[in-house]
Structure formats: structure tokens, C-alpha cells
Design an enzyme around this catalytic site. Sequence first.
Site, short mmCIF file in Angstrom:
data_model
loop_
_atom_site.label_atom_id
_atom_site.label_comp_id
_atom_site.label_asym_id
_atom_site.label_seq_id
_atom_site.Cartn_x
_atom_site.Cartn_y
_atom_site.Cartn_z
N ASN A 1 -4.18 3.00 9.71
CA ASN A 1 -4.08 1.56 9.43
C ASN A 1 -5.02 0.80 10.36
OD1 ASN A 1 -2.36 2.29 11.60
ND2 ASN A 1 -1.11 0.46 11.32
N SER B 1 -10.52 -2.90 2.94
CA SER B 1 -11.70 -2.05 3.03
C SER B 1 -12.81 -2.76 3.78
CB SER B 1 -12.18 -1.66 1.63
OG SER B 1 -11.23 -0.86 0.97
N VAL C 1 -15.20 7.30 1.74
CA VAL C 1 -15.12 7.65 0.32
C VAL C 1 -13.72 7.35 -0.21
CG1 VAL C 1 -16.90 9.41 0.46
CG2 VAL C 1 -14.53 10.05 0.84
N GLU D 1 -3.50 -0.32 -3.55
CA GLU D 1 -4.77 0.40 -3.64
C GLU D 1 -5.10 0.87 -5.04
OE1 GLU D 1 -1.68 3.57 -3.10
OE2 GLU D 1 -2.02 1.53 -2.35
N TYR E 1 0.86 -1.18 0.00
CA TYR E 1 0.00 0.00 0.00
C TYR E 1 0.89 1.23 0.00
CZ TYR E 1 -4.20 -2.73 1.10
OH TYR E 1 -5.25 -3.61 1.06
#
Length: 369
Positions: free
Chosen positions: A301, A135, A240, A119, A95
Site C-alpha cells: 500500500n 497508480s 505491470v 481495481e 480495493y
Amino acid sequence: MKTVGVPRELKLEEHRVGVTPDGVAELVHAGARVIVEAGAGIGAAIIDEEYRSAGAEIVPDPVQVWERADIVAKVKEPQQTEAQYMRAGQVLFTYLHLAAYPEVGSWLCDRRVSAIGYETVQTETGALPLLAPMSEVAGRMAPQIGAHHLERTNGGRGVLLSGAPGVSPGKVVVLGAGNVGWNAAVIAAGMGAQVLVLDRDLDRLRWVDQFNLGRITTLASNRSRIARAVAEADLVIGAVLVAGGRAPTLVSEAMVMDMRPGAVIVDVAVDQGGCVATTRETNHDEPTYRLHEVIHYAVGNIPGAVPRTSTYALANATLPYLLALATADDPLDACRSDPSLGRGLNVHDGHVMHPAVAEALGVECRPFE
């Protein structure tokens, strides 16, 4: 023969690890060498002997991992002390969230590393297969985090999300109906809360509405609706995402000031800059702060709090791509063979290759073709 290195994570209270013992066995079977830093998996309850039995070499320090590895498989963005170990031509698979951590982008460009961000690996349908598992974990954790901090002894309003016989349940507002938002909404609804999900994507709202069995209310998102919803909420969950880019700011400081004293914000989008104007990244040691009488939880995280579950969920998704990188002649060949992987290439040979990342960093983009 490529060498895959697995260092111990350095980010504060980050206990996940980039590869599991099963992943080591698959990589070794494919002809790769694997070196693992001693203790890299201990936070996820994976001991060195499990890695050794799967075919990995255990080395005592991170310097050996970085110096010898052609491909470094991590979980979180490299920390400053790791930047000195990077070298030209090395592949970093982790990530990155460069929109939120622009200094990391500078390190990667300066060191001429080929960096692929989990990501931003994206299929032709727009799905984000390496972001999805974390997620889902972060979304499922967000309501329980919010419920904990709503307790009066933890500084909150003293609201039980499920309510009680004769007493209204708590109100949860979820901003975004993607993987984080949907999972957060389902768990919050399962806890008995009143749940409102806002998103601009009406098709996504139709999907949520189809499966929520009436427990979740959906609303088309706009500034006025967000302001009204946030003002009445006990718990706001920011969920979002703009793949590779900075999260849009949906909740202004004025909206936060209108919230109920003791309400809670859990901004899961903080690792992409946050979607609430008043959030700043926190860590697991000091996860919250109080501003305008509202509790802010903004750990970058969140899944690191449940590292064993998170490690296996993430490694299940990343392993096929890691195998592709380990068996290709070079990272560009792997990216050409799998366009999904190519879309995840953020930085290569000193240049930013991902359009959204380049826009967020304010630099020229040289898109991977």
C-alpha cells in the site's frame, strides 16, 4: 434509505480513509445515512468533527459500522478480524486484489457479500478509473523511494539518480508503461536519471515516446531485453498490471542475481502478486529486505505513506460510483445501470463474478451479465 459505513483501516500503517467529509455531504444530500468510525480519518488529517459537520454519525467501534451498514466503503482489502463482521447481502466497495489475497475471496464467498473491487471497475475503453489515481501516486513515489534506498547509508549502491557534473546519472528501468510506469518514468526523468521503459504494447510506447521530449527511452519488452536492462540498472520499478488477475513474473530470480550489488527493486505490482520472482509483500514498518545483494522494496500500500493526498485523490474518483450504489435498490441494479461498475463486481452471493479473478483463484466464474 441506505446506510454507508466508513470503518477505520486496519492494515498496518494504512492511514487512508474511504470517504471524505465532502463525500459524506454528497451522500447525505442523496438521501443516504453515513456512519463513520471514530478516528477513521485521523491519519489523513481529517478529524471526526469534520465528518459530523457534513452529516455523518460518529460511532465508537468498527462493530457498529459493519453491523449497521448496507454498504461498507473502505480503501484496502478487509483484514481477518473484519471478516467476522460481514453479513450476507452487504456491499463491500474497496480495493480487493483477490488474486494476491485469495483468502479474502474465500471470506467474501463464505459470507455471501457483494464485493466490488476498485481495481476492476473498468470503462468500455478499458480504462481503470478507480485504480488510476493510486497508480499515479504510487508511480510518482517509486523513484523517490528508490533514490532513498540507493543511498549508501540505507544499504544501496551509493548512486545519486541525477548524477553530477562529469558523472553519469543513475539508470532506472521501468517495467510497464501504464499509469504507474508512465508516472514513475516522468518523475525519474525529472530527477535527472537515465530512464528506460519497457512494455509489450507498442501503441503505449509510441504515446510515451511522443510526450517524453527525449528524456525517456522506450523499448519493446521481451525476456532478453528485460534481462539486459535489469542487469545494468541501479533502480528497477515493477509497474505491470493485469486487471483483476495476478501480475506476470517478468524478472526471474536468475535476473535478480545478475543485478549490481546494492541495486534497488521497487515492485509496485506486489499487491497483485508482484512482477519480480524474489519479491514478497512488506509493510511500511519494515519496507525492505536484502536478497542476492539487491534491496527489495515491496510495500503493498505505497500510497498509504501520503494518506491525505491519496485519500482525496481516491475519493474524488470513487464518489460517483458510491453514490450510484447508495441510491440503487440493490447492487445488481447499480451494476446494470453502469456497466463500468458491473465489470468491477468480483463476488456476489457466494460466487466469483469476475473472469480474471476466477482464473487467478482457480474457481468457476459466473460472470455478471
